[in-house]
Design an enzyme around this catalytic site. Sequence first.
Site, PDB file in Angstrom:
ATOM      1  N   GLY A  28       8.240  79.984  23.027  1.00  0.00           N
ATOM      2  CA  GLY A  28       6.982  78.847  23.469  1.00  0.00           C
ATOM      3  C   GLY A  28       7.275  77.763  22.320  1.00  0.00           C
ATOM      4  O   GLY A  28       8.487  77.136  22.409  1.00  0.00           O
ATOM      5  N   GLU A  56      39.345  60.629  27.518  1.00  0.00           N
ATOM      6  CA  GLU A  56      39.229  59.111  27.508  1.00  0.00           C
ATOM      7  C   GLU A  56      37.716  58.739  28.185  1.00  0.00           C
ATOM      8  O   GLU A  56      37.110  59.435  28.652  1.00  0.00           O
ATOM      9  CB  GLU A  56      40.371  58.244  28.178  1.00  0.00           C
ATOM     10  CG  GLU A  56      41.736  58.852  27.642  1.00  0.00           C
ATOM     11  CD  GLU A  56      42.799  58.165  28.111  1.00  0.00           C
ATOM     12  OE1 GLU A  56      43.921  58.301  27.795  1.00  0.00           O
ATOM     13  OE2 GLU A  56      42.570  57.198  29.356  1.00  0.00           O
ATOM     14  N   GLU A  85      36.563  72.078  27.421  1.00  0.00           N
ATOM     15  CA  GLU A  85      37.587  72.914  27.966  1.00  0.00           C
ATOM     16  C   GLU A  85      37.632  73.047  29.264  1.00  0.00           C
ATOM     17  O   GLU A  85      37.986  74.254  29.496  1.00  0.00           O
ATOM     18  CB  GLU A  85      37.718  74.031  27.030  1.00  0.00           C
ATOM     19  CG  GLU A  85      37.708  74.110  25.598  1.00  0.00           C
ATOM     20  CD  GLU A  85      37.972  72.893  24.766  1.00  0.00           C
ATOM     21  OE1 GLU A  85      38.754  71.946  25.247  1.00  0.00           O
ATOM     22  OE2 GLU A  85      37.275  72.584  23.834  1.00  0.00           O
ATOM     23  N   THR A 127      36.634  65.828  19.390  1.00  0.00           N
ATOM     24  CA  THR A 127      35.792  66.918  18.204  1.00  0.00           C
ATOM     25  C   THR A 127      36.864  66.826  16.903  1.00  0.00           C
ATOM     26  O   THR A 127      38.053  66.985  16.888  1.00  0.00           O
ATOM     27  CB  THR A 127      35.836  68.316  18.880  1.00  0.00           C
ATOM     28  OG1 THR A 127      35.085  68.423  20.046  1.00  0.00           O
ATOM     29  CG2 THR A 127      35.139  69.218  17.824  1.00  0.00           C
TER      30      THR A 127
END
Length: 382
Positions: free
Chosen positions: A336, A127, A360, A158
Amino acid sequence: MNLALTDTQQALREEFRSFVQTELLPYANDYDKQGFIPMELIQKLGARGYLGATLPEAYGGRNMDQVSYGLLNEEIGSACSSTRSLITVHSSLTAETILRWGTREQKDKWLPLLATGASLAAFGLSEPDAGSDTAGIKTTYQVTADGYTLNGVKKWITFAQTAHLFVIVAQGEQGITAFLVERDTPGLTVKPLEGILGTRASMLGEIHLDDCHIPAENLFGRKGWGLQQIVNTALDNGRYSVACGSLGIARACLEDSIRYAKNRRSFGQLLKDHQLIKQKIANMVTEVKAASLLCRNAGYLRDKKDPDSIIQTSLAKYHASRMANNIAAEAVQLHGALGCHDSISIQRYFRDAKVMEIIEGSTEIQQILIADHSIAGLSTIL
């Protein structure tokens, strides 16, 4: 203890790698830039059985053991952490948890749909003011005559943008409780979230619940046992998926770095012949191997249903996610300026790796779990 792959597991690894090489790796950077995974790919994942990898064949799953499931997450994670995130929330957090705690009716209704990808699932725990502090959630439920009413906001969810089914964790008179909430429930709306650092194609959303009526049969687990039953099971499953996915990120960085060092010339010689580059590669190889063994060990214990698998899964997630960050940073340094450009995957791995330390159960949460467990009994760790 023999951690070598069986013939079946090795064959599955080759299957996963072939799929990743042809269907995922060539397009992963584009998915990251466009901010979503196309439904065509999700359908392919479903057709291969990858969305129901660990579910029993009776529900349309492939009934994979945990070591094989770890290999699936590693291989997909080596190409696209956003796609691996779908595997995590859909399969590990939701489908496997329904298999463990769902009623017979809930299993019969949802698992066949989830196994094939006909329906997608997401896990609504976090939340705006509650992430690692899972006991601090503010979403509420009230008991009604024929079910429950939910109110609140879930954030950072997700694949909320595409999910058909949400596990929603809420607080009420009888304590923290979980519910199965369908997307078309009146009062449920999803707001897309953009601007995330990594896993940019994981289609995050903010779920708003305004007087959502949930039928009594959609209670998930026992009332008041939302943390003990649902959340703890889901996070343990998710940590294993993330650990193996982190291993995939690190391995991809290592392999890309070796290829680059073999072809890039600097100060009159190939990078691979510079002593400092050899040092970087040696450290990468060592860390990847260590994480691989931790993940394999966790999978082995999970297959045995050994109680020690829970802390070993935390160890794997803790080490693999931190290791992925370190190796991705070294890979950027080795490449680089090219490593900072979105024409190659290194910069994406670098951004994705940081997310692995947060989801998680953050690195700090894992430290507390591991330390407390070790203090209580060191022999169970070693």
